[in-house]
Design an enzyme around this catalytic site. Structure first.
Site, PDB file in Angstrom:
ATOM      1  CD  GLN A 215       5.612  -5.014  -1.102  1.00 59.89           C
ATOM      2  OE1 GLN A 215       6.517  -5.841  -1.230  1.00 59.89           O
ATOM      3  NE2 GLN A 215       5.091  -4.389  -2.128  1.00 59.89           N
TER       4      GLN A 215
ATOM      5  CG  ASN B  19       4.366   0.563  -3.952  1.00 61.67           C
ATOM      6  OD1 ASN B  19       5.009   1.594  -3.780  1.00 61.67           O
ATOM      7  ND2 ASN B  19       4.909  -0.566  -4.325  1.00 61.67           N
TER       8      ASN B  19
ATOM      9  CB  CYS C 216      -9.834 -10.793   2.657  1.00 60.54           C
ATOM     10  SG  CYS C 216     -10.415  -9.185   2.078  1.00 60.54           S
TER      11      CYS C 216
ATOM     12  CG  HIS D  50     -10.984  -5.862   0.079  1.00 60.78           C
ATOM     13  ND1 HIS D  50      -9.842  -6.541  -0.297  1.00 60.78           N
ATOM     14  CD2 HIS D  50     -11.495  -5.327  -1.066  1.00 60.78           C
ATOM     15  CE1 HIS D  50      -9.691  -6.432  -1.611  1.00 60.78           C
ATOM     16  NE2 HIS D  50     -10.668  -5.701  -2.104  1.00 60.78           N
TER      17      HIS D  50
ATOM     18  CB  CYS E 276      -8.931  -9.895  -1.355  1.00 58.05           C
ATOM     19  SG  CYS E 276      -7.531  -9.113  -0.533  1.00 58.05           S
TER      20      CYS E 276
ATOM     21  CG  HIS F 125      -0.996  -4.690   1.049  1.00 57.19           C
ATOM     22  ND1 HIS F 125      -1.917  -4.302   0.099  1.00 57.19           N
ATOM     23  CD2 HIS F 125       0.106  -5.074   0.364  1.00 57.19           C
ATOM     24  CE1 HIS F 125      -1.390  -4.448  -1.112  1.00 57.19           C
ATOM     25  NE2 HIS F 125      -0.158  -4.909  -0.985  1.00 57.19           N
TER      26      HIS F 125
ATOM     27  CB  SER G 240      -1.851  -5.957  -8.264  1.00 58.64           C
ATOM     28  OG  SER G 240      -1.115  -6.552  -7.213  1.00 58.64           O
TER      29      SER G 240
ATOM     30  CG  HIS H 100      -6.749  -6.120   2.024  1.00 65.30           C
ATOM     31  ND1 HIS H 100      -7.826  -6.901   2.353  1.00 65.30           N
ATOM     32  CD2 HIS H 100      -6.140  -5.811   3.202  1.00 65.30           C
ATOM     33  CE1 HIS H 100      -7.868  -7.074   3.671  1.00 65.30           C
ATOM     34  NE2 HIS H 100      -6.841  -6.418   4.202  1.00 65.30           N
TER      35      HIS H 100
END
Ligand code: ZN
Length: 346
Positions: free
Chosen positions: A170, A155, A55, A115, A52, A168, A163, A166
């Site tokens: 934006q 998202n 990570c 993760h 990943c 996260h 995709s 993990h």
């Protein structure tokens, strides 16, 4: 028309934030609905994934190594859609071919070093770190004279085009106002001129009085299915105090925001017994340095699922050519979300 007639007859509902209409066809959902799951998409189970790129300690595209971070980690997107050094340019050919340059920045916010977590699986102190990271980024980006709007979003889930599992989100900083923010700003401005309050302050009061579209709440935030929702389980998160952005929240309000994010995402997961996919994001005042007392901080959750983990709402046909449409009423959706436990059971 009586409100009770709306529950069984086709009608249009008005979205005062965007000034668009949505067609509601409640008669199409007569059969009882069961939140059954045909197939649960695979979820991340490893706390650390050596492959990943988010990570801690792993190497990203371009050879940059992530620090051994323990809370949140924010960095410039390696594949940014906007770049700060974009040269200024404008292009006009009559009024038909029109373009202009857009400078900006794209940041990535890792919510946790773990993760295998999601917002629903993080505790309030962990989510508070995320709220703090968002707030810090908002302030830093806002202080750049070239940044006039900041879009924070997440998202969640492969179905939403994310995709990497993990946890996260934006942050995209723009030189100009994106369409959605621009539309909302006009609505907020007109409403304040006419009524002296923020549009969402009055809307929230109305919903608190009616109760039927509320999902969950705490001392500082309320989550509800907006009257004009397009997505089946769309929700709107509104601050009780009419602040214009995250940087105006007090200490206890930031913690309350962490709590309401947890409550909301847990309800979503419990509804379909799966890690619920969605796009969520905050709308905040423009960051050109001016005051925006008319703007009211809020977040939208747009989940694509309709009836189970594998039945998804598509925006096709009439919706692409005419206007958005839904079958499940906002009132029914709110009831479903309100009735599932606020504690994780999946
Ligand atoms: Zn909004």
């Amino acid at each position: 028309m009586n409100f009770s007639d709306l529950a069984s007859n086709p009608h249009r509902r008005f979205n005062p934030l965007t000034r668009e209409w949505v067609l509601v066809s409640p008669q199409r959902i007569q059969r009882p609905w069961q939140g059954q799951v045909e197939e649960v998409p695979p979820e991340a189970t490893l706390a650390y994934d050596p492959t990943c790129y988010l990570c801690p300690g792993n190497t990203r595209a371009g050879g940059v190594r992530n620090p051994a971070y323990t809370e949140t980690f924010v960095f410039d997107n390696d594949f940014a859609a906007l770049k700060p050094d974009t040269p200024q340019a404008e292009f006009h050919e009559r009024e038909l071919l029109v373009a202009r340059s857009e400078a900006g920045r794209c940041r990535v916010v890792c919510f946790s070093p773990r993760h295998d977590l999601t917002m629903a699986r993080m505790n309030v102190p962990e989510l508070r770190h995320v709220v703090d990271a968002w707030t810090q980024e908002f302030s830093a980006l806002a202080s750049d004279p070239h940044t006039n709007s900041v879009q924070i979003f997440e998202n969640r889930g492969a179905i939403m085009g994310c995709s990497n599992p993990h946890p996260h989100g934006q942050i995209w900083a723009d030189e100009t106002l994106p369409n959605e923010l621009s539309r909302e700003l006009t609505a907020f401005r007109d409403y304040r001129q006419a009524h002296g309050t923020t549009l969402l302050q009055d809307y929230l009061d109305l919903e608190l009085e009616k109760q039927e579209r509320l999902v969950c709440a705490n001392d500082h935030f309320v989550v509800l299915v907006p009257f004009w929702a397009v997505w089946p389980f769309e929700t709107l998160l509104i601050s009780r105090r009419p602040v214009s952005a995250l940087d105006e929240l007090h200490n206890d309000e930031r913690t309350a925001l962490a709590d309401i994010l947890r409550q909301t995402t847990i309800r979503y997961d419990n509804l379909f017994l799966t890690s619920f996919p969605y796009t969520m994001g905050f709308h905040q005042r423009p960051t050109d340095g001016a005051d925006y007392p008319e703007f009211h901080l809020h977040a939208h959750f747009y989940p694509p699922l309709l009836r189970s983990a594998t039945i998804k709402k598509f925006i096709v046909g009439y919706e692409m050519l005419a206007m958005p449409q839904r079958d499940l009423t906002a009132e029914s959706a709110a009831r479903w979300l309100r009735d599932v436990p606020a504690e994780r059971y999946c």
